[in-house]
Design a protein around this motif. Structure first.
Motif, PDB file in Angstrom:
ATOM      1  N   HIS A   1       0.804  -1.214   0.000  1.00  0.00           N
ATOM      2  CA  HIS A   1       0.000   0.000   0.000  1.00  0.00           C
ATOM      3  C   HIS A   1       0.841   1.270   0.000  1.00  0.00           C
ATOM      4  CE1 HIS A   1      -3.197  -2.830   1.327  1.00  0.00           C
ATOM      5  NE2 HIS A   1      -3.985  -1.982   0.701  1.00  0.00           N
TER       6      HIS A   1
ATOM      7  N   HIS B   1      -0.285   3.867  -2.550  1.00  0.00           N
ATOM      8  CA  HIS B   1      -1.515   4.547  -2.151  1.00  0.00           C
ATOM      9  C   HIS B   1      -1.242   5.544  -1.019  1.00  0.00           C
ATOM     10  CE1 HIS B   1      -2.789   0.688  -3.934  1.00  0.00           C
ATOM     11  NE2 HIS B   1      -3.799   1.387  -4.402  1.00  0.00           N
TER      12      HIS B   1
ATOM     13  N   GLY C   1      -1.813   9.546  -1.192  1.00  0.00           N
ATOM     14  CA  GLY C   1      -2.607  10.279  -0.211  1.00  0.00           C
ATOM     15  C   GLY C   1      -1.840  11.435   0.398  1.00  0.00           C
TER      16      GLY C   1
ATOM     17  N   THR D   1      -3.450   1.950   6.824  1.00  0.00           N
ATOM     18  CA  THR D   1      -3.325   2.026   5.366  1.00  0.00           C
ATOM     19  C   THR D   1      -4.597   2.570   4.731  1.00  0.00           C
ATOM     20  OG1 THR D   1      -3.944  -0.326   5.249  1.00  0.00           O
ATOM     21  CG2 THR D   1      -1.596   0.201   5.168  1.00  0.00           C
ATOM     22  N   SER D   2      -5.752   2.188   5.274  1.00  0.00           N
ATOM     23  CA  SER D   2      -7.014   2.719   4.747  1.00  0.00           C
ATOM     24  C   SER D   2      -7.133   4.217   5.012  1.00  0.00           C
ATOM     25  CB  SER D   2      -8.206   1.985   5.376  1.00  0.00           C
ATOM     26  OG  SER D   2      -8.185   0.618   5.057  1.00  0.00           O
TER      27      SER D   2
ATOM     28  N   ALA E   1      -4.513   6.310   2.900  1.00  0.00           N
ATOM     29  CA  ALA E   1      -4.789   6.234   1.467  1.00  0.00           C
ATOM     30  C   ALA E   1      -6.076   6.944   1.078  1.00  0.00           C
ATOM     31  CB  ALA E   1      -4.862   4.772   1.019  1.00  0.00           C
TER      32      ALA E   1
ATOM     33  N   GLY F   1      -5.990  10.034  -1.422  1.00  0.00           N
ATOM     34  CA  GLY F   1      -5.711   9.620  -2.791  1.00  0.00           C
ATOM     35  C   GLY F   1      -6.923   8.992  -3.448  1.00  0.00           C
ATOM     36  N   ARG F   2      -7.665   8.181  -2.697  1.00  0.00           N
ATOM     37  CA  ARG F   2      -8.866   7.552  -3.261  1.00  0.00           C
ATOM     38  C   ARG F   2      -9.916   8.607  -3.597  1.00  0.00           C
ATOM     39  NH1 ARG F   2      -8.076   3.370   0.943  1.00  0.00           N
ATOM     40  NH2 ARG F   2      -7.251   1.510  -0.082  1.00  0.00           N
TER      41      ARG F   2
ATOM     42  N   TRP G   1      -8.895  10.396  -6.708  1.00  0.00           N
ATOM     43  CA  TRP G   1      -9.099   9.554  -7.880  1.00  0.00           C
ATOM     44  C   TRP G   1     -10.567   9.536  -8.295  1.00  0.00           C
ATOM     45  CZ3 TRP G   1      -6.807   7.691 -11.875  1.00  0.00           C
ATOM     46  CH2 TRP G   1      -7.322   6.596 -12.574  1.00  0.00           C
TER      47      TRP G   1
ATOM     48  N   PRO H   1      -0.148  -0.023  -8.867  1.00  0.00           N
ATOM     49  CA  PRO H   1      -1.356  -0.015  -8.029  1.00  0.00           C
ATOM     50  C   PRO H   1      -2.545  -0.725  -8.647  1.00  0.00           C
ATOM     51  CG  PRO H   1      -0.300   2.123  -7.949  1.00  0.00           C
ATOM     52  CD  PRO H   1       0.420   1.325  -8.999  1.00  0.00           C
TER      53      PRO H   1
ATOM     54  N   THR I   1      -2.384  -4.063  -7.237  1.00  0.00           N
ATOM     55  CA  THR I   1      -2.312  -4.126  -5.777  1.00  0.00           C
ATOM     56  C   THR I   1      -3.531  -4.797  -5.138  1.00  0.00           C
ATOM     57  OG1 THR I   1      -0.892  -2.169  -5.675  1.00  0.00           O
ATOM     58  CG2 THR I   1      -2.108  -2.733  -3.689  1.00  0.00           C
TER      59      THR I   1
END
Length: 333
Positions: free
Chosen positions: A50, A53, A57, A192-193, A196, A199-200, A203, A246, A249
């Motif tokens: 990750h 990601h 982020g 990690t969630s 990230a 960035g999500r 996107w 990614p 990933t």
């Protein structure tokens, strides 16, 4: 306040005569190991996978902080530093209580649920040499046999599990969740969630903007597509194609997550709960098969998962888990 322990190992009341206790509790002094937690290879693998990601982020947050600096004069490092430090809240117990209620939909146990849950948890943590006072015990109003480990100290179990499982079987389920905490799976997944997330969101915003390209004049749309295409080619050339990593990933991360589940089963088996976990998995498998049969009889589509769905599944299938647990029993470890 959520269910928690006071300092030291509490004395639990004797079980009610109307409810047979099938879990043999330990007596005497309980040894607490010096090392309560660790990081196994699946945790490290998840963090490494990750990293793109996480960097994406951080780049989004840095860009937003720099824009705020340029527009308002606020130093860019102030909001950026707050974001970097925000992950530590995953281990701050008041914040964990808020996450348990608002994010994960958990609730406090009822007095009856709390007695059973604390009694079983005390036995599990005693076998592991872990200070059970450090964890928060929660209940989810859900059907099916399920439990969860989240953040730094959250352990949740469904109300259905508390009602239907015997104490030893519940101990096996909780030992599995303790394995997620002891091996670092729970905090790594949350962090990690969290990091990230910008960035999500960026996107998704780009995808929404891209969906509006057809509304632009032909010339402007052609220029925009050309700029985006040139940017992708430049990034691919500069990174030797790693910019597309990614995209793969999710599949690799799902495989690592499945391995982490087997590691948590291994942890529970090492505490002596392999037979109980096998029983629980068998019963859950039979329940799922019954639901499949009912759905098939009613004409509902309830067939096997497709290849893509299996590759993205974060949990191994029941047969794989049973195979590993049975191998642990036969090895005598």
């Amino acid at each position: 306040m959520p269910p928690s322990y006071e300092s030291g190992i509490p004395e639990e009341p004797a079980p009610s005569p109307s409810e047979p206790d099938d879990l043999l509790g330990r007596t005497g002094r309980i040894h607490i190991t010096a090392r309560q937690r660790g990081v196994d290879v699946t945790t490290l693998g998840s963090l490494v996978l990750h990293l793109p990601h996480l960097f994406a982020g951080l780049a989004v947050v840095f860009g937003a902080a720099y824009a705020v600096d340029a527009l308002s004069g606020m130093p860019w490092w102030a909001p950026f530093g707050c974001w970097v430090l925000s992950g530590s809240l995953a281990f701050h117990q008041p914040c964990e209580r808020l996450m348990a209620r608002r994010l994960f939909g958990l609730r406090h146990p009822t007095p009856e649920e709390g007695r059973k849950l604390r009694s079983v948890w005390r036995e599990v943590t005693a076998r592991a040499g872990v200070d059970g006072n450090a964890y928060q015990l929660w209940v989810e109003d859900g059907v099916g046999i399920n439990a969860m480990a989240a953040a730094g100290h959250i352990v949740g179990v469904t109300s259905h599990s508390l009602r239907t499982l015997q104490s030893a079987q519940l101990a096996g389920v909780l030992a599995h969740e303790l394995g997620h905490h002891a091996r670092g799976h729970a905090w790594a997944s949350l962090l990690t969630s969290w990091y990230a997330l910008p960035g999500r969101l960026a996107w998704r915003l780009l995808l929404r903007l891209a969906s509006q390209v057809d509304r632009l004049p032909v010339g402007a749309a052609a220029v925009l597509i050309g700029v985006l295409g040139a940017t992708v080619v430049a990034l691919a050339t500069a990174t030797y194609g790693l910019v597309f990593l990614p995209l793969a990933t999710p599949y690799v991360a799902a495989a690592v997550s499945r391995r982490a589940e087997l590691r948590a089963d291994e942890h529970a088996a090492g505490l002596g709960f392999a037979p109980q976990l096998i029983t629980v998995l068998h019963e859950e498998h039979q329940r799922e098969e019954s639901e499949r049969a009912v759905a098939a009889a009613g004409g509902a589509p309830f067939g096997p998962q497709g290849l893509i769905a299996r590759l993205l599944d974060s949990h191994p299938d029941v047969h794989t888990r049973l195979h590993h647990l049975q191998a642990h029993l036969e090895s005598g470890h």
